[in-house]
Motif scaffolding. Structure first.
Motif, short mmCIF file in Angstrom:
data_model
loop_
_atom_site.label_atom_id
_atom_site.label_comp_id
_atom_site.label_asym_id
_atom_site.label_seq_id
_atom_site.Cartn_x
_atom_site.Cartn_y
_atom_site.Cartn_z
N LYS A 1 77.84 -75.38 -8.67
CA LYS A 1 77.97 -74.00 -8.33
C LYS A 1 76.82 -73.20 -8.42
N ALA A 2 76.10 -73.19 -9.33
CA ALA A 2 74.92 -72.44 -9.85
C ALA A 2 73.71 -72.94 -9.35
N PRO A 3 72.51 -72.17 -9.37
CA PRO A 3 71.21 -72.89 -9.26
C PRO A 3 70.78 -73.51 -10.31
N PRO A 4 69.93 -74.58 -10.35
CA PRO A 4 69.51 -75.36 -11.55
C PRO A 4 68.86 -74.28 -12.45
N VAL A 5 69.12 -74.90 -13.76
CA VAL A 5 68.17 -74.45 -14.64
C VAL A 5 67.73 -75.66 -15.62
N ILE A 6 66.58 -75.66 -15.95
CA ILE A 6 65.80 -76.57 -16.60
C ILE A 6 65.90 -76.26 -17.98
N ASP A 7 66.55 -76.89 -18.67
CA ASP A 7 66.48 -76.61 -20.27
C ASP A 7 65.85 -77.41 -21.21
N ILE A 8 65.09 -76.94 -21.94
CA ILE A 8 63.90 -77.68 -22.68
C ILE A 8 64.18 -77.28 -24.20
N LEU A 9 64.53 -78.09 -25.23
CA LEU A 9 64.71 -77.94 -26.36
C LEU A 9 63.68 -78.37 -27.22
N ILE A 10 63.01 -77.50 -27.96
CA ILE A 10 61.75 -77.99 -28.89
C ILE A 10 62.09 -77.69 -30.21
N HIS B 1 79.13 -68.50 -22.26
CA HIS B 1 78.28 -67.45 -22.90
C HIS B 1 76.85 -67.92 -22.48
N PRO B 2 75.91 -66.86 -22.03
CA PRO B 2 74.71 -67.34 -21.50
C PRO B 2 73.76 -68.04 -22.48
N LEU B 3 74.11 -68.16 -23.90
CA LEU B 3 73.22 -68.60 -24.70
C LEU B 3 74.08 -69.76 -25.28
N ALA B 4 75.04 -70.48 -24.53
CA ALA B 4 75.79 -71.65 -25.04
C ALA B 4 74.93 -72.76 -25.03
N LYS B 5 75.24 -73.56 -25.72
CA LYS B 5 74.36 -74.90 -25.90
C LYS B 5 74.28 -75.75 -24.49
N PRO B 6 73.43 -76.09 -23.94
CA PRO B 6 73.47 -76.67 -22.77
C PRO B 6 73.08 -78.10 -22.83
N GLU B 7 73.42 -78.71 -21.58
CA GLU B 7 72.82 -80.34 -21.76
C GLU B 7 70.99 -80.12 -21.52
N PHE B 8 70.37 -80.74 -22.36
CA PHE B 8 69.10 -80.26 -22.23
C PHE B 8 68.45 -81.43 -21.24
N ASP B 9 67.49 -80.92 -20.53
CA ASP B 9 66.98 -81.84 -19.37
C ASP B 9 65.72 -82.38 -20.33
N ALA B 10 65.18 -81.72 -21.36
CA ALA B 10 64.12 -82.45 -22.19
C ALA B 10 64.35 -81.81 -23.68
N VAL B 11 64.04 -82.84 -24.66
CA VAL B 11 63.92 -82.55 -26.02
C VAL B 11 62.53 -82.99 -26.65
N THR B 12 61.99 -82.28 -27.50
CA THR B 12 60.85 -82.54 -28.18
C THR B 12 60.90 -82.60 -29.51
N GLY B 13 60.19 -83.44 -30.25
CA GLY B 13 60.42 -82.93 -31.80
C GLY B 13 59.12 -83.32 -32.40
N VAL B 14 58.83 -82.90 -33.43
CA VAL B 14 57.72 -83.31 -34.44
C VAL B 14 58.07 -83.24 -35.84
N SER B 15 57.68 -84.40 -36.42
CA SER B 15 57.92 -84.51 -37.87
C SER B 15 59.31 -84.57 -38.19
N THR B 16 60.11 -83.77 -38.99
CA THR B 16 61.34 -83.74 -39.20
C THR B 16 62.14 -83.51 -38.00
N GLY B 17 61.40 -82.73 -37.09
CA GLY B 17 62.19 -82.55 -35.72
C GLY B 17 62.20 -83.95 -35.03
N THR B 18 61.44 -84.90 -35.14
CA THR B 18 61.36 -86.18 -34.47
C THR B 18 62.86 -86.85 -35.12
#
Length: 365
Positions: A37-46, A71-88
């Protein structure tokens, strides 16, 4: 060696960008065909590094699930997820994104074991040791949680172009190396071997000097935070950014919205303490301070890059940031302490469930 490493980084970076561009175009085509329904949003979690403060990031993801979908800040399905150290350690579970995956990573951070990190006896400081400590418990947890089944799920989730990337530091060439964990997961599924993925994750999370280094492709790797505590595309030229590539490839089409979500597993300004007058305490405090300062600079750069894309490309690019805050000194001295990590996970859950925790302003000084 450096030329080879640079060429590898450029090739891998281009491949990841091309996949992101293809996914963005596929989402746009689905929208124009009436499939969404809506135009695409590319969501990237860092997801940043931060040691035991990763408990905050894991808890944040769990709390974030409670924000209503409308809600506009609801958790989306991420197109990309990146992590470093504990974020990995967090990134694969955030990439899958389902409740069970998030619960699994929260449970891991809420239940640290005594043998996660073990000092190498009284003579740990001798230069012949490969590190101050060994990490039998952390290695065990990686083997327990990063299973062949989970890797197959990651490979399947990435078949439509979604990205999962983690940063490491190649000490031999003195550069960062970003590993594509979707490709690595598929390689593991095809070969039946998971050790390489375990090695990559342990390398990315291998705190410099404290944790053992890892050998990958005959080169020596340590913590990704040494060369970059977040992965956000800061090493590429502006003309190679996703908004620029979209404009070049599809000059007559409106650009999709790009949204960067940054979870910083720490506070940008360290809590003031009286540093003990010995070399171990001085080095530890110095590394901690330098890592936070470098991360703050990287986040400001991400905000600046986004502003350039808005001005130069007329692209809609948003950056929202959530560092942990309101935490003073840990209730229990030391690292990977259960009480401290549960406090951080509790704070993360509370902040994740509150959309007001996000900020669209870069960190101050």
């Amino acid at each position: 060696m450096r030329t080879k490493g640079d060429e590898q980084a450029v090739t891998e970076g281009r491949r990841l960008l091309d996949r992101s561009l293809e996914r963005a175009k596929a989402e746009y085509d689905r929208y124009t065909a009436g499939g969404r329904k809506a135009p695409p949003v590319i969501d990237i979690l860092i997801i940043s590094g931060g040691g035991d403060w990763g408990a905050f990031g894991a808890g944040f993801l769990k709390g974030w699930q409670k924000v209503p979908a409308q809600h506009p800040l609801a958790k989306p399905e991420f197109d990309a997820v990146t992590g470093v150290s504990t974020g990995t350690l967090i990134a694969p579970f955030a990439f899958l994104g389902d409740q069970q995956s998030i619960d699994d990573i929260v449970d891991l951070y809420r239940n640290p074991q005594e043998d996660w990190v073990k000092q190498r006896g009284f003579l740990y400081f001798l230069p012949d040791n490969i590190s101050f400590a060994e990490v039998p418990g952390l290695e065990r947890e990686i083997r327990k949680h990063i299973t062949m089944d989970l890797l197959r799920r990651i490979a399947k989730a990435g078949t439509d172009g979604r990205l999962l990337a983690v940063n490491t530091t190649d000490l031999d060439s003195g550069t960062s190396r970003v590993f594509d964990l979707v490709a690595e997961a598929q390689l593991a599924a095809d070969s039946g071997q998971v050790d390489r993925v375990h090695n990559i994750m342990l390398a990315s999370a291998g705190i410099l000097g404290a944790f053992p280094f890892r050998i990958i492709d005959d080169e020596l790797y340590v913590d990704g935070s040494v060369t970059g505590n977040i992965i956000y595309g800061g090493r590429i030229a502006e003309e190679d950014s996703l908004p620029a590539l979209w404009q070049k490839a599809y000059p007559n089409l409106p650009s999709p919205k790009f949204r960067f979500w940054v979870i910083f597993n720490n506070q940008f300004r360290p809590v003031p303490v009286v540093t003990a007058p010995n070399w171990v305490a001085v080095i530890q405090r110095s590394l901690e301070t330098s890592s936070r300062a470098a991360t703050a600079t990287a986040v400001r750069h991400l905000f600046a890059m986004s502003e350039i894309s808005r001005l130069k490309r007329k692209a809609e690019v948003e950056v929202v940031l959530c560092p942990s805050r309101g935490i003073g000194l840990p209730p229990v001295p030391g690292v990977f302490k259960k009480e401290t990590m549960n406090n951080l996970a509790d704070l993360g859950e509370k902040m994740g469930a509150d959309p007001a925790s996000w900020s669209d302003e870069p960190p101050g000084f």
